[in-house]
Design an enzyme around this catalytic site. Structure first.
Site, PDB file in Angstrom:
ATOM      1  CD  GLU A 291      -2.146   4.578   2.642  1.00 25.03           C
ATOM      2  OE1 GLU A 291      -2.545   5.372   1.778  1.00 25.03           O
ATOM      3  OE2 GLU A 291      -1.738   3.433   2.369  1.00 25.03           O
TER       4      GLU A 291
ATOM      5  CD  GLU B 176      -4.108  -0.138   2.738  1.00 29.29           C
ATOM      6  OE1 GLU B 176      -3.599   0.248   1.665  1.00 29.29           O
ATOM      7  OE2 GLU B 176      -4.911   0.549   3.382  1.00 29.29           O
TER       8      GLU B 176
HETATM    9  C1  LIG Z   1      -3.555   4.933  -4.097  1.00 33.69           C
HETATM   10  C2  LIG Z   1      -3.957   3.493  -3.808  1.00 33.69           C
HETATM   11  C3  LIG Z   1      -4.348   2.870  -5.144  1.00 33.69           C
HETATM   12  O1  LIG Z   1      -5.501   3.127  -5.558  1.00 33.69           O
HETATM   13  O2  LIG Z   1      -3.527   2.190  -5.730  1.00 33.69           O
HETATM   14  O3  LIG Z   1      -2.832   2.860  -3.181  1.00 33.69           O
HETATM   15  C4  LIG Z   1      -3.038   1.535  -2.645  1.00 33.69           C
HETATM   16  C5  LIG Z   1      -4.197   1.552  -1.691  1.00 33.69           C
HETATM   17  O4  LIG Z   1      -3.926   2.320  -0.538  1.00 33.69           O
HETATM   18  C6  LIG Z   1      -5.039   2.367   0.377  1.00 33.69           C
HETATM   19  O5  LIG Z   1      -4.736   2.965   1.572  1.00 33.69           O
HETATM   20  C7  LIG Z   1      -6.156   3.105  -0.295  1.00 33.69           C
HETATM   21  O6  LIG Z   1      -7.294   3.218   0.559  1.00 33.69           O
HETATM   22  C8  LIG Z   1      -6.539   2.287  -1.498  1.00 33.69           C
HETATM   23  O7  LIG Z   1      -7.556   2.888  -2.251  1.00 33.69           O
HETATM   24  C9  LIG Z   1      -5.372   2.157  -2.434  1.00 33.69           C
HETATM   25  O8  LIG Z   1      -5.024   3.470  -2.877  1.00 33.69           O
END
Ligand SMILES: C[C@@]1(C(=O)O)OC[C@H]2O[C@@H](O)[C@H](O)[C@@H](O)[C@H]2O1
Length: 468
Positions: A163, A373
């Site tokens: 990301e 993801e």
């Molecule tokens: C912002 C957020 C969340 O906390 O909802 O999005 C979904 C998920 O994405 C991932 O790439 C991050 O490492 C993880 O921590 C999450 O981060």
């Protein structure tokens, strides 16, 4: 129809969010070790000093993954655990930890899928300019080569970066991630370019050294759709997809930057300082990418930004809830009455996921895709002693169904990694926003407990989603 036999059912985590042991066994300080301790930067001042103690409990956690029947575990390597100072001397205990994790996975026939960079940069490099600096790019390539050398005999699946849009935009536009800079659009675009160069150099090195397996990158997949057919709002949709998707996917998959964005940036004096050699490198290495990883949670519904609304910074404005304008003020995201949202304002839209994958195939052809993801961030209902996370089951079921439809249409999706395998630290939401199939009891010594979704995913894997 069952998912193809080589389709991988997986789940994911990230080093800073699960490991803890922030200063153990020779690990160096990361930018998140420092940033998370600045008052007000994280939710309730949570940090990853202990996280869920995966560093000491990885055997138990991987044993639970095996019980679930997980085919692949996506995890990231903490750069400062390998290079405490970013480069220079290697920390052998850091290599030892990840060798143990990899060997534990293989013992249970779980395929390790390794992310090299999931946001925890050695603090020494952050202090030298972070991703604005060529020194960081050079150090990353050395870090990547060291990991290929150390683990490449057993790891066959590599992701360079997780990301890029998030750690660069929150680092230099909203200031919600380290180094906490707000409003520096020039640095934002420059750092994205520097990351793509680090990626391209690592891919070329991987291929020239003839390591076995595959390598790619993981991007946010956040397709933009206009709220209606008004010309201004359709323009906003085009603009959003150019800046939020094509700027990130084109240099990797086409080897060139999208002309529309380049023209806009030239006009605003925001074009990265790049060289012809760097542009040649992107062009030369694009075909070497074996796959693209998509992190899909939701689409963005956009309209032309008809007010003087400007992008707001800080943690509260960076958790993904619609309403923020784009960095250049051209469009804004909106909540729509006829849509369904999570508690954090993320739209639940499996249909947009399938539509978005069709858009990617139309633009990039038959590129191999992993869903690296996808999952539901929620405050899970506890009924009696059980965590009855039915909303997560329903979310993943609908999105896996979209993946199945994509495969049936001939879109080359080769795996699905739920975020996250286990409840973990969210960068901006602490331990409140749960994603896991496994619950972690912070009031009871971080005890692990299988949720309702653990058993549901176990069945999905066993039947290869035949009944979806
Ligand atoms: C912002 C957020 C969340 O906390 O909802 O999005 C979904 C998920 O994405 C991932 O790439 C991050 O490492 C993880 O921590 C999450 O981060």
């Amino acid at each position: 129809m069952k998912m193809p036999k080589n389709f991988l059912f997986g789940a994911a985590s990230a080093s800073y969010q699960v490991e803890g042991a922030w200063n153990e066994d020779g690990k160096g300080v990361s930018n998140w070790d420092v940033f998370s301790k600045i008052p007000g930067k994280t939710f309730e001042d949570t940090n990853g000093d202990v996280a869920i103690d995966h560093y000491h409990r990885y055997k138990e956690d991987i044993g639970l993954m095996a019980e679930m029947g997980l085919e692949s575990y996506r995890f990231s390597i903490s750069w400062p655990r390998i290079f405490p100072n970013g480069t220079g001397e290697v920390n052998q205990k850091g290599l030892e930890f990840y060798n143990n994790v990899i060997d534990e996975c293989l013992k249970h026939n779980i395929i390790p899928f390794v992310t090299l960079y999931h946001w925890d940069l050695p603090q020494v490099l952050e202090e030298q300019g972070g991703w604005r600096s060529q020194a960081t790019v050079d150090a990353f390539v050395r870090f990547a080569e060291t990991c290929f050398e150390a683990f490449g005999d057993r790891v066959r699946n590599w992701i360079t970066f997780n990301e890029t849009v998030i750690f660069c935009s929150l680092g230099y536009l909203s200031g919600a991630h380290p180094p906490g800079i707000e409003g520096d659009a020039k640095a934002y675009f420059q750092t994205t370019h520097n990351v793509f160069i680090a990626h391209a150099r690592s891919v070329e090195l991987f291929k020239k050294a003839k390591y076995e397996g595959e390598i790619g990158i993981t991007h946010v997949f956040n397709p933009a759709f206009s709220i209606d057919d008004e010309a201004d709002n359709k323009f906003a949709e085009m603009h959003a997809n150019e800046f939020a998707t094509h700027w990130f996917y084109d240099p990797i998959l086409k080897g060139t930057y999208p002309e529309y964005v380049v023209t806009q940036l030239e006009r605003q004096g925001l074009l990265p300082d790049w060289t012809e050699d760097e542009l040649d490198l992107l062009k030369r290495t694009a075909p070497m990418n074996d796959f693209i990883g998509l992190n899909y949670y939701c689409p963005q519904r956009v309209m032309k930004n008809d007010t003087a609304l400007v992008m707001a910074g800080g943690r509260e404005n960076s958790t993904g809830r619609p309403g923020n304008p784009s960095f250049d003020g051209v469009y804004k995201t909106v909540l729509m009455d006829d849509k369904v949202y999570t508690k954090w304002g993320w739209e639940i839209a499996p249909d947009a996921f399938l539509e978005g994958m069709r858009m990617l195939k139309a633009r990039y052809g038959d590129v191999k895709i992993y869903i690296t993801e996808n999952g539901l961030g929620d405050v899970d209902p506890i009924v009696g002693e059980e965590i009855q996370d039915t909303p997560r089951i329903e979310y993943i079921e609908s999105h896996l169904r979209a993946v199945k439809h994509a495969v049936q249409e001939g879109i080359n999706v080769s795996g699905y990694y739920a975020w996250s395998v286990i409840d973990l630290l969210s960068w901006l939401n602490g331990y409140k926003k749960q994603y896991g199939f496994i619950y972690v009891d912070h009031a009871n010594g971080l005890a692990r407990k299988k949720k309702q979704s653990f058993y549901w995913y176990q069945e999905i894997i066993a039947t290869r989603a035949e009944d979806l």
